[in-house]
Every structure is written in structure tokens, then in C-alpha cells.
Write a protein that holds these residues in place. Structure first.
Motif, PDB file in Angstrom:
ATOM      1  N   VAL A 126      -6.581 -20.996   3.878  1.00 53.19           N
ATOM      2  CA  VAL A 126      -7.227 -19.691   4.043  1.00 53.19           C
ATOM      3  C   VAL A 126      -7.427 -19.472   5.535  1.00 53.19           C
ATOM      4  N   PHE A 127      -6.997 -18.305   6.005  1.00 50.30           N
ATOM      5  CA  PHE A 127      -7.154 -17.935   7.409  1.00 50.30           C
ATOM      6  C   PHE A 127      -8.137 -16.781   7.476  1.00 50.30           C
ATOM      7  N   TRP A 128      -9.045 -16.845   8.468  1.00 49.87           N
ATOM      8  CA  TRP A 128     -10.175 -15.921   8.510  1.00 49.87           C
ATOM      9  C   TRP A 128     -10.379 -15.400   9.923  1.00 49.87           C
ATOM     10  N   ALA A 129     -10.586 -14.108  10.043  1.00 49.08           N
ATOM     11  CA  ALA A 129     -11.005 -13.491  11.301  1.00 49.08           C
ATOM     12  C   ALA A 129     -12.327 -12.787  11.029  1.00 49.08           C
ATOM     13  N   ASP A 130     -13.278 -13.000  11.918  1.00 53.03           N
ATOM     14  CA  ASP A 130     -14.600 -12.405  11.778  1.00 53.03           C
ATOM     15  C   ASP A 130     -14.886 -11.619  13.050  1.00 53.03           C
ATOM     16  N   LEU A 131     -15.002 -10.310  12.930  1.00 54.54           N
ATOM     17  CA  LEU A 131     -15.231  -9.439  14.080  1.00 54.54           C
ATOM     18  C   LEU A 131     -16.612  -8.807  13.996  1.00 54.54           C
ATOM     19  N   LEU A 132     -17.271  -8.684  15.135  1.00 56.45           N
ATOM     20  CA  LEU A 132     -18.545  -7.986  15.204  1.00 56.45           C
ATOM     21  C   LEU A 132     -18.260  -6.495  15.357  1.00 56.45           C
ATOM     22  N   VAL A 133     -18.801  -5.674  14.498  1.00 55.80           N
ATOM     23  CA  VAL A 133     -18.467  -4.256  14.448  1.00 55.80           C
ATOM     24  C   VAL A 133     -19.014  -3.494  15.651  1.00 55.80           C
ATOM     25  N   LYS A 134     -20.248  -3.737  16.035  1.00 52.47           N
ATOM     26  CA  LYS A 134     -20.879  -2.961  17.114  1.00 52.47           C
ATOM     27  C   LYS A 134     -20.097  -3.057  18.431  1.00 52.47           C
ATOM     28  N   PRO A 135     -19.692  -4.266  18.896  1.00 50.11           N
ATOM     29  CA  PRO A 135     -18.905  -4.324  20.139  1.00 50.11           C
ATOM     30  C   PRO A 135     -17.548  -3.632  20.021  1.00 50.11           C
ATOM     31  N   LEU A 136     -16.938  -3.664  18.815  1.00 44.15           N
ATOM     32  CA  LEU A 136     -15.658  -2.985  18.617  1.00 44.15           C
ATOM     33  C   LEU A 136     -15.812  -1.478  18.807  1.00 44.15           C
ATOM     34  N   LEU A 137     -16.872  -0.928  18.245  1.00 45.59           N
ATOM     35  CA  LEU A 137     -17.083   0.515  18.341  1.00 45.59           C
ATOM     36  C   LEU A 137     -17.481   0.939  19.756  1.00 45.59           C
ATOM     37  N   LYS A 138     -18.225   0.091  20.454  1.00 49.20           N
ATOM     38  CA  LYS A 138     -18.635   0.405  21.826  1.00 49.20           C
ATOM     39  C   LYS A 138     -17.470   0.334  22.802  1.00 49.20           C
ATOM     40  N   ALA A 139     -16.462  -0.486  22.489  1.00 50.52           N
ATOM     41  CA  ALA A 139     -15.349  -0.714  23.413  1.00 50.52           C
ATOM     42  C   ALA A 139     -14.355   0.429  23.431  1.00 50.52           C
ATOM     43  N   ARG A 140     -14.441   1.342  22.513  1.00 47.19           N
ATOM     44  CA  ARG A 140     -13.472   2.451  22.419  1.00 47.19           C
ATOM     45  C   ARG A 140     -13.523   3.352  23.609  1.00 47.19           C
ATOM     46  N   LEU A 166      -7.027  -4.122  16.076  1.00 43.71           N
ATOM     47  CA  LEU A 166      -7.489  -3.864  17.438  1.00 43.71           C
ATOM     48  C   LEU A 166      -6.707  -2.721  18.091  1.00 43.71           C
ATOM     49  N   THR A 167      -5.431  -2.572  17.748  1.00 45.68           N
ATOM     50  CA  THR A 167      -4.636  -1.459  18.260  1.00 45.68           C
ATOM     51  C   THR A 167      -5.184  -0.138  17.719  1.00 45.68           C
ATOM     52  N   GLN A 168      -5.548  -0.108  16.433  1.00 40.08           N
ATOM     53  CA  GLN A 168      -6.121   1.105  15.843  1.00 40.08           C
ATOM     54  C   GLN A 168      -7.438   1.487  16.511  1.00 40.08           C
ATOM     55  N   VAL A 169      -8.211   0.476  16.912  1.00 39.90           N
ATOM     56  CA  VAL A 169      -9.481   0.734  17.582  1.00 39.90           C
ATOM     57  C   VAL A 169      -9.242   1.127  19.041  1.00 39.90           C
ATOM     58  N   GLY A 170      -8.101   0.702  19.592  1.00 43.44           N
ATOM     59  CA  GLY A 170      -7.750   1.058  20.964  1.00 43.44           C
ATOM     60  C   GLY A 170      -8.119   0.034  22.011  1.00 43.44           C
ATOM     61  N   ILE A 171      -8.316  -1.236  21.598  1.00 45.71           N
ATOM     62  CA  ILE A 171      -8.718  -2.250  22.580  1.00 45.71           C
ATOM     63  C   ILE A 171      -7.816  -3.481  22.579  1.00 45.71           C
ATOM     64  N   ASP A 172      -6.637  -3.413  21.982  1.00 46.37           N
ATOM     65  CA  ASP A 172      -5.795  -4.602  21.848  1.00 46.37           C
ATOM     66  C   ASP A 172      -5.410  -5.221  23.186  1.00 46.37           C
ATOM     67  N   SER A 173      -5.181  -4.427  24.214  1.00 48.81           N
ATOM     68  CA  SER A 173      -4.742  -4.976  25.496  1.00 48.81           C
ATOM     69  C   SER A 173      -5.886  -5.620  26.279  1.00 48.81           C
ATOM     70  N   LYS A 174      -7.126  -5.354  25.904  1.00 51.89           N
ATOM     71  CA  LYS A 174      -8.273  -5.884  26.636  1.00 51.89           C
ATOM     72  C   LYS A 174      -8.776  -7.214  26.072  1.00 51.89           C
ATOM     73  N   LYS A 180     -17.644 -10.956  26.851  1.00 53.69           N
ATOM     74  CA  LYS A 180     -18.421 -10.867  25.611  1.00 53.69           C
ATOM     75  C   LYS A 180     -17.581 -11.288  24.399  1.00 53.69           C
ATOM     76  N   SER A 181     -18.160 -12.132  23.572  1.00 55.86           N
ATOM     77  CA  SER A 181     -17.503 -12.553  22.340  1.00 55.86           C
ATOM     78  C   SER A 181     -17.629 -11.438  21.305  1.00 55.86           C
ATOM     79  N   ILE A 182     -16.477 -11.051  20.713  1.00 59.35           N
ATOM     80  CA  ILE A 182     -16.515 -10.019  19.672  1.00 59.35           C
ATOM     81  C   ILE A 182     -16.095 -10.574  18.321  1.00 59.35           C
TER      82      ILE A 182
END
Length: 171
Positions: free
Chosen positions: A157-171, A105-113, A135-137
Motif C-alpha cells: 500500500v502506497f500513501w500520500a498525505d497532504l495538508l489541505v490548508k498549505p495547498l490552498l494558500k500556495a495557489r 499538485l499540477t491541478q492546484v498550480g504548485i507542482d514546480s515549487k 514548509k512541510s505540506i
């Protein structure tokens, strides 16, 4: 669009008319099973400490047609650090995955949000929904041990599932 694994309805699956084999006859609704299968294959080859990712799509039948959603899934299993003579057996946990997720999330630029909201159930234990505003991402948590055992894996097993479209829009 947010889709949770506990909301999946087998009657709503997208079937392929001419599959290559019987186990490829339905389009996937979650990336978790392929990730656990990859962990099982690696563990069978004595690779125990794993950090894997997958970009992929899931498919859902809607009243007006079909929906295709892009995901980024992160998987962690085994120890945090490689085995050595002076390190203790530090098993990976949910916090290990959260560190990796925060780095993404830091690389995408939205970690603080981003905030987390408890979301247990379905395939996840100790789970959280990852929120960007209202919005759930995505989701993060420990995969249910019954599901993991069913797939032939004996460790957590630990799993994180992120939706790509909201991640890219949040930049």
C-alpha cells in the motif's frame, strides 16, 4: 502545522465523552488506517487494483487546547493497469503514486515549487516529506508492511498525505 505519525503520542489522544461504540471512542490522528481498512474491504470483494482518496480531519491535544487539521490522503494498491490478455503484471509502486501526486499538485498550480526530502520511519518505508519552500505540506511513501498485514491486506500500500490548508494558500 505539520504532524508526523511517528510523533503521535497515545497519551495525547482526544477522547470522546459519549462514543457510539468502543472503537469510536478516540478521535483519529491519522487517515492511514481508514484507508487501509477501505482497501481490505475492497480486496475482500475481489477488487484488487485500487486508487482511493479521502478528505478528512485529524485531531491533536495541545497544551492550550485542541488542534484540528484537514488532510487529503491518496492510497494506491494492486496493479497499475487493469488485467488483460496482453499486459504483464505491473504492480503499483511509489512512482505510480508520485505520478498521481504530481497530477494533483499540477491541478492546484504548485507542482514546480514542491521538493522532496527523505523521511523514513513511523508508518512509512521509502518515505519522503513533501516540502513547499521550508514548509512541510505532506508525506509520501510505502506503508510499513507490518501495519498493512495487521489490517488484513496482503499487498503493498502506497500513501500520500497532504495538508489541505498549505495547498490552498500556495495557489
Amino acid at each position: 502545522e505539520s504532524v508526523k505519525d511517528r510523533d503521535l503520542n497515545p497519551k495525547e489522544t482526544v477522547e470522546i465523552l459519549n462514543p457510539l461504540s468502543s472503537d469510536l471512542g478516540v478521535m483519529r490522528q491519522s487517515l492511514v488506517f481508514q484507508g487501509i481498512e477501505a482497501i481490505a474491504r475492497n480486496r475482500n470483494h475481489k477488487v484488487m487494483n485500487l486508487r482511493l482518496f479521502e478528505f478528512g480531519r485529524t485531531y491533536f491535544k495541545k497544551s492550550d487546547g485542541y488542534s484540528e487539521i484537514e488532510h487529503l490522503s491518496l492510497f494506491i494498491s494492486g496493479n497499475k493497469n487493469p488485467e488483460s490478455w496482453n499486459s504483464s503484471d505491473d504492480s503499483s509502486d511509489l512512482f505510480t503514486l508520485k505520478e498521481v501526486l504530481n497530477a494533483v499538485l499540477t491541478q492546484v498550480g504548485i507542482d514546480s515549487k514542491v521538493i522532496e526530502r527523505p523521511d523514513n520511519g513511523g508508518l512509512l518505508l521509502e518515505g519522503s516529506e513533501i516540502m513547499l519552500g521550508e514548509k512541510s505540506i505532506g508525506r509520501i511513501g510505502k506503508v510499513n508492511p507490518d501495519v498493512v498485514k495487521m489490517c488484513g491486506v496482503s499487498s503493498d500500500v502506497f500513501w500520500a498525505d497532504l495538508l489541505v490548508k498549505p495547498l490552498l494558500k500556495a495557489r
